[in-house]
Design an enzyme around this catalytic site. Sequence first.
Site, PDB file in Angstrom:
ATOM      1  N   CYS A  66      29.547  58.797  86.115  1.00 36.99           N
ATOM      2  CA  CYS A  66      29.735  59.014  87.550  1.00 36.99           C
ATOM      3  C   CYS A  66      28.998  57.995  88.409  1.00 36.99           C
ATOM      4  O   CYS A  66      29.011  58.097  89.641  1.00 36.99           O
ATOM      5  CB  CYS A  66      29.271  60.423  87.918  1.00 36.99           C
ATOM      6  SG  CYS A  66      30.262  61.732  87.170  1.00 36.99           S
ATOM      7  N   ASP A  67      28.347  57.037  87.789  1.00 41.66           N
ATOM      8  CA  ASP A  67      27.598  56.022  88.527  1.00 41.66           C
ATOM      9  C   ASP A  67      28.527  54.884  88.940  1.00 41.66           C
ATOM     10  O   ASP A  67      29.248  54.313  88.114  1.00 41.66           O
ATOM     11  CB  ASP A  67      26.470  55.480  87.646  1.00 41.66           C
ATOM     12  CG  ASP A  67      25.487  54.614  88.422  1.00 41.66           C
ATOM     13  OD1 ASP A  67      25.829  54.169  89.540  1.00 41.66           O
ATOM     14  OD2 ASP A  67      24.382  54.378  87.911  1.00 41.66           O
ATOM     15  N   ARG A  81      19.790  38.571  67.404  1.00 40.52           N
ATOM     16  CA  ARG A  81      21.224  38.486  67.660  1.00 40.52           C
ATOM     17  C   ARG A  81      21.926  37.561  66.668  1.00 40.52           C
ATOM     18  O   ARG A  81      23.106  37.742  66.384  1.00 40.52           O
ATOM     19  CB  ARG A  81      21.480  38.051  69.100  1.00 40.52           C
ATOM     20  CG  ARG A  81      21.236  36.580  69.384  1.00 40.52           C
ATOM     21  CD  ARG A  81      21.644  36.185  70.801  1.00 40.52           C
ATOM     22  NE  ARG A  81      20.716  36.725  71.781  1.00 40.52           N
ATOM     23  CZ  ARG A  81      21.045  37.665  72.668  1.00 40.52           C
ATOM     24  NH1 ARG A  81      22.266  38.156  72.684  1.00 40.52           N
ATOM     25  NH2 ARG A  81      20.155  38.098  73.533  1.00 40.52           N
ATOM     26  N   TYR A 129      20.916  44.453  80.706  1.00 45.80           N
ATOM     27  CA  TYR A 129      19.617  44.081  80.133  1.00 45.80           C
ATOM     28  C   TYR A 129      19.626  42.769  79.365  1.00 45.80           C
ATOM     29  O   TYR A 129      18.579  42.161  79.170  1.00 45.80           O
ATOM     30  CB  TYR A 129      19.124  45.195  79.206  1.00 45.80           C
ATOM     31  CG  TYR A 129      19.017  46.539  79.872  1.00 45.80           C
ATOM     32  CD1 TYR A 129      18.385  46.675  81.106  1.00 45.80           C
ATOM     33  CD2 TYR A 129      19.557  47.677  79.282  1.00 45.80           C
ATOM     34  CE1 TYR A 129      18.291  47.908  81.727  1.00 45.80           C
ATOM     35  CE2 TYR A 129      19.467  48.920  79.895  1.00 45.80           C
ATOM     36  CZ  TYR A 129      18.834  49.027  81.117  1.00 45.80           C
ATOM     37  OH  TYR A 129      18.746  50.249  81.734  1.00 45.80           O
ATOM     38  N   ASP A 130      20.796  42.344  78.911  1.00 46.99           N
ATOM     39  CA  ASP A 130      20.869  41.138  78.084  1.00 46.99           C
ATOM     40  C   ASP A 130      21.715  40.050  78.742  1.00 46.99           C
ATOM     41  O   ASP A 130      22.044  39.056  78.099  1.00 46.99           O
ATOM     42  CB  ASP A 130      21.442  41.510  76.706  1.00 46.99           C
ATOM     43  CG  ASP A 130      21.193  40.451  75.660  1.00 46.99           C
ATOM     44  OD1 ASP A 130      20.097  39.857  75.666  1.00 46.99           O
ATOM     45  OD2 ASP A 130      22.097  40.211  74.837  1.00 46.99           O
ATOM     46  N   GLY A 170      15.788  33.377  69.732  1.00 51.98           N
ATOM     47  CA  GLY A 170      16.555  32.549  70.657  1.00 51.98           C
ATOM     48  C   GLY A 170      17.760  31.897  70.032  1.00 51.98           C
ATOM     49  O   GLY A 170      18.401  31.041  70.652  1.00 51.98           O
ATOM     50  N   GLU A 185      11.915  34.894  64.151  1.00 53.49           N
ATOM     51  CA  GLU A 185      12.257  36.271  64.504  1.00 53.49           C
ATOM     52  C   GLU A 185      13.687  36.366  65.038  1.00 53.49           C
ATOM     53  O   GLU A 185      13.913  36.795  66.175  1.00 53.49           O
ATOM     54  CB  GLU A 185      11.272  36.806  65.542  1.00 53.49           C
ATOM     55  CG  GLU A 185       9.818  36.789  65.103  1.00 53.49           C
ATOM     56  CD  GLU A 185       8.858  37.074  66.249  1.00 53.49           C
ATOM     57  OE1 GLU A 185       9.345  37.360  67.370  1.00 53.49           O
ATOM     58  OE2 GLU A 185       7.637  36.995  66.047  1.00 53.49           O
ATOM     59  N   PRO A 186      14.692  35.983  64.248  1.00 48.48           N
ATOM     60  CA  PRO A 186      16.072  36.074  64.729  1.00 48.48           C
ATOM     61  C   PRO A 186      16.527  37.522  64.847  1.00 48.48           C
ATOM     62  O   PRO A 186      16.211  38.352  63.992  1.00 48.48           O
ATOM     63  CB  PRO A 186      16.862  35.338  63.641  1.00 48.48           C
ATOM     64  CG  PRO A 186      16.043  35.538  62.399  1.00 48.48           C
ATOM     65  CD  PRO A 186      14.612  35.500  62.865  1.00 48.48           C
TER      66      PRO A 186
END
Length: 461
Positions: free
Chosen positions: A360-361, A277, A331-332, A237, A274-275
């Site tokens: 193409c989306d 990012r 997702y983030d 976090g 648990e870093p």
Amino acid sequence: MGSFTKEEFDCHILDEGFTAKDILDQKINEVSSSDDKDAFYVADLGDVLKKHLRWLKALPRVTPFYAVKCNDSRAIVSTLAAIGTGFDCASKTEIQLVQGLGVPPERIIYANPCKQVSQIKYAASNGVQMMTFDSEIELMKVARAHPKAKLVLRIATDDSKAVCRLSVKFGATLKTSRLLLERAKELNIDVIGVSFHVGSGCTDPETFVQAVSDARCVFDMGTEVGFSMYLLDIGGGFPGSEDTKLKFEEITSVINPALDKYFPSDSGVRIIAEPGRYYVASAFTLAVNIIAKKTVWKEQTGSDDEDESNEQTLMYYVNDGVYGSFNCILYDHAHVKALLQKRPKPDEKYYSSSIWGPTCDGLDRIVERCSLPEMHVGDWMLFENMGAYTVAAASTFNGFQRPNIYYVMSRSMWQLMKQIQSHGFPPEVEEQDVGTLPMSCAQESGMDRHPAACASASINV
């Protein structure tokens, strides 16, 4: 410690005053006359090392276990292995990656509360003992597949103020925790500690305080049940860039007193985190090329103001998108900002613009609305702070390949890396103490040195 040599991957050593952004400009110059203007990253491994020095100063009692899921690039994992971090692995593949670099199993925590039985057995056969759990079913699986495991009970937290919430999916309540501890005792499984995660992108440091307090309660429960717990895992976090509302030191200034209150230094409790990012976000800059462009005129509004009624909106299509590096948008919950590789003229007009990916989306949109000067096919855009939850989750949907990554490190940081490997961390070393030493960047990197690329004034984005 793991080994670290620049021969393991292509890492360019930089001269004094020669930065990662200079390499980025140089790479762009190299393809200026080519049609192959593929998207690419420049990643500064020295930035990762600086983050570690900053961590040691801000959280001296907490040992970082890097969250491999955030960015599993071999160069990143090798760098962190060399400086002695632990690793938070969530799967057999991540354990294989880390152990393949020489990291011993005691520097690994299998921090996935819901594991496939075959992967629990793999951890057991490879000496990985620390692993998390949050349910009775998980306890029973571990009891059968890895009876010598050292378990860490994952508890739920109030992550309502986090960007990416995790406690809906993972974590036991305080009430359930006692029942799980009692069940673990019945199964003769050793529970060595407690873990929590306040959510990725935490915006309220007080969440850590409550979580540490709750962990203390669970430690006390463990003592009552008959366990001698000695590990506290405070999760992740932590912000990885300076463009966040909550700064890293603002969080640590709240965490440290909480740790001292509930788990004082003489308590015998080891503290890890648990870093993810935090270590990698700011190290990566992505360069994308404009491959197509479309002009859309606003409909007539009936206004007499010609500028208002005929204002144009520009749509830019670039060669990376949400199925690639920009999956972080989906997702983030990332909000990315396009920067210009070339400095615009002072009087240049800006237009309402949008930026789209190459697939193409119709959902492949990177930026819905921004203000940019008019750009053209072949021009470059830059996106900073792109190291977290980008390359690790990128796909090749529609056949578009993942961008190449060019790694760099300053000479002084390279020397510090080698010193750390040989003798450990120098006493009192701090982030701001690390200078640079002159050398020929062309000699070390094997690249031609472009005069324009080495001028800091040319980097204005």
